[in-house]
Design a protein around this motif. Structure first.
Motif, PDB file in Angstrom:
ATOM      1  N   ASN A   8      -1.175  16.295  -8.822  1.00  0.00           N
ATOM      2  CA  ASN A   8      -2.018  15.218  -8.806  1.00  0.00           C
ATOM      3  C   ASN A   8      -3.137  14.941  -9.580  1.00  0.00           C
ATOM      4  O   ASN A   8      -3.714  16.112 -10.121  1.00  0.00           O
ATOM      5  CB  ASN A   8      -2.626  15.287  -7.191  1.00  0.00           C
ATOM      6  CG  ASN A   8      -1.649  15.362  -6.077  1.00  0.00           C
ATOM      7  OD1 ASN A   8      -0.803  14.735  -5.957  1.00  0.00           O
ATOM      8  ND2 ASN A   8      -1.842  16.688  -5.206  1.00  0.00           N
ATOM      9  N   PHE A   9      -3.430  13.788 -10.096  1.00  0.00           N
ATOM     10  CA  PHE A   9      -4.502  13.195 -10.919  1.00  0.00           C
ATOM     11  C   PHE A   9      -5.497  12.485 -10.125  1.00  0.00           C
ATOM     12  O   PHE A   9      -5.008  11.452  -9.330  1.00  0.00           O
ATOM     13  CB  PHE A   9      -4.024  12.723 -12.097  1.00  0.00           C
ATOM     14  CG  PHE A   9      -2.886  13.633 -13.132  1.00  0.00           C
ATOM     15  CD1 PHE A   9      -3.386  14.473 -13.922  1.00  0.00           C
ATOM     16  CD2 PHE A   9      -1.717  13.931 -12.504  1.00  0.00           C
ATOM     17  CE1 PHE A   9      -2.894  15.321 -14.500  1.00  0.00           C
ATOM     18  CE2 PHE A   9      -0.793  14.482 -13.467  1.00  0.00           C
ATOM     19  CZ  PHE A   9      -1.559  15.311 -14.494  1.00  0.00           C
ATOM     20  N   ARG A  10      -6.767  12.608 -10.464  1.00  0.00           N
ATOM     21  CA  ARG A  10      -7.649  11.669  -9.939  1.00  0.00           C
ATOM     22  C   ARG A  10      -8.790  11.376 -11.208  1.00  0.00           C
ATOM     23  O   ARG A  10      -9.179  12.359 -11.859  1.00  0.00           O
ATOM     24  CB  ARG A  10      -8.412  12.343  -8.870  1.00  0.00           C
ATOM     25  CG  ARG A  10      -9.446  11.405  -8.313  1.00  0.00           C
ATOM     26  CD  ARG A  10     -10.268  11.813  -7.180  1.00  0.00           C
ATOM     27  NE  ARG A  10     -11.378  13.100  -7.713  1.00  0.00           N
ATOM     28  CZ  ARG A  10     -12.359  13.205  -7.130  1.00  0.00           C
ATOM     29  NH1 ARG A  10     -12.714  12.816  -6.122  1.00  0.00           N
ATOM     30  NH2 ARG A  10     -13.196  14.160  -7.810  1.00  0.00           N
ATOM     31  N   LEU A  11      -9.062  10.172 -11.606  1.00  0.00           N
ATOM     32  CA  LEU A  11     -10.110   9.534 -12.476  1.00  0.00           C
ATOM     33  C   LEU A  11     -11.382   9.259 -11.816  1.00  0.00           C
ATOM     34  O   LEU A  11     -11.138   8.725 -10.738  1.00  0.00           O
ATOM     35  CB  LEU A  11      -9.288   8.637 -13.322  1.00  0.00           C
ATOM     36  CG  LEU A  11      -7.995   8.881 -13.958  1.00  0.00           C
ATOM     37  CD1 LEU A  11      -7.564   7.301 -14.385  1.00  0.00           C
ATOM     38  CD2 LEU A  11      -8.348   9.539 -14.956  1.00  0.00           C
ATOM     39  N   GLY A  12     -12.319   9.608 -12.415  1.00  0.00           N
ATOM     40  CA  GLY A  12     -13.480   9.150 -11.939  1.00  0.00           C
ATOM     41  C   GLY A  12     -14.398   8.768 -12.959  1.00  0.00           C
ATOM     42  O   GLY A  12     -14.378   9.111 -14.290  1.00  0.00           O
ATOM     43  N   PHE A  13     -15.420   7.718 -12.699  1.00  0.00           N
ATOM     44  CA  PHE A  13     -16.261   7.003 -13.633  1.00  0.00           C
ATOM     45  C   PHE A  13     -17.650   6.585 -12.952  1.00  0.00           C
ATOM     46  O   PHE A  13     -17.564   6.133 -11.881  1.00  0.00           O
ATOM     47  CB  PHE A  13     -15.590   5.831 -14.440  1.00  0.00           C
ATOM     48  CG  PHE A  13     -16.811   5.273 -15.073  1.00  0.00           C
ATOM     49  CD1 PHE A  13     -16.977   5.404 -16.416  1.00  0.00           C
ATOM     50  CD2 PHE A  13     -17.166   3.786 -14.673  1.00  0.00           C
ATOM     51  CE1 PHE A  13     -18.235   4.599 -17.058  1.00  0.00           C
ATOM     52  CE2 PHE A  13     -17.903   3.178 -15.220  1.00  0.00           C
ATOM     53  CZ  PHE A  13     -18.534   3.603 -16.708  1.00  0.00           C
TER      54      PHE A  13
END
Length: 188
Positions: free
Chosen positions: A28-33
């Motif tokens: 699983n991958f999660r991107l944050g900004f």
């Protein structure tokens, strides 16, 4: 500061977004900004108004116009990893208007007016951090290893006349350099 500034007026915006990608065969991958933009940070003391946005000031600290973080998280069963980039926008020391008080002069040196009205400009900084972990579910334990400031980026040198004893802003920049850590978290 320990004195009455009169008024402080600030304007800006905060931005944030997080997205979890659909599950893949490799985890699983999660991107944050998240980012902050300071358009205005004005301090008025009597008839004098000082625009601090985009500056480092001895009295008010570093008020970069842009700051932000970006991250990528990955997990696959008990394994996990994280990469984080921290952005600190460019800054200026000193002001073109010498009448703005004691921090207007970027480098007073011997007290002469040689540098008045000649601010110093410092570019943007990006720090990268990584960590890797393993969840030992039977023991309710997480083991994690990581490196902060992977590139061993040194802080900008601000002159002694502008900061107290550190020659940089330790509240904004990383004065330690590359840093390794290990962490064990036990839930009970």
């Amino acid at each position: 500061p320990a004195f009455n500034n009169g008024t402080l007026t600030t304007e800006g915006a905060d931005f944030a977004a997080h997205y979890r990608l659909p599950e893949t065969p490799v985890g699983n991958f999660r991107l944050g900004f998240a980012a902050t933009y300071i358009q205005r940070f004005d301090v008025t003391n009597g008839p004098l108004t000082q625009g601090v946005a985009g500056h480092f000031d001895r009295t008010f600290g570093a008020i970069q116009r842009w700051r932000g973080t970006g991250s990528l998280d990955w997990n696959w069963g008990p394994l996990n990893a994280n990469w984080t980039a921290r952005y600190i926008g460019h800054t200026t020391i000193g002001y073109a208007n010498a009448g703005l008080g004691p921090t207007a002069n970027a480098d007073p040196g011997d007290g002469s007016d040689l540098y008045v009205g000649q601010p110093y400009h410092y570019g943007a900084y990006v720090y990268h951090n990584v960590s890797f972990g393993y969840n030992i579910e039977k023991l309710n334990t997480m083991v994690q290893f990581g490196i902060d400031n992977v590139g061993d980026k040194k802080p900008p040198i601000f002159y002694q006349q502008n900061v107290a004893n550190a020659n940089t802003d330790v509240n904004t920049y990383d004065p330690i350099g590359r840093f390794y850590f290990a962490k064990f978290t036990v839930k009970f």
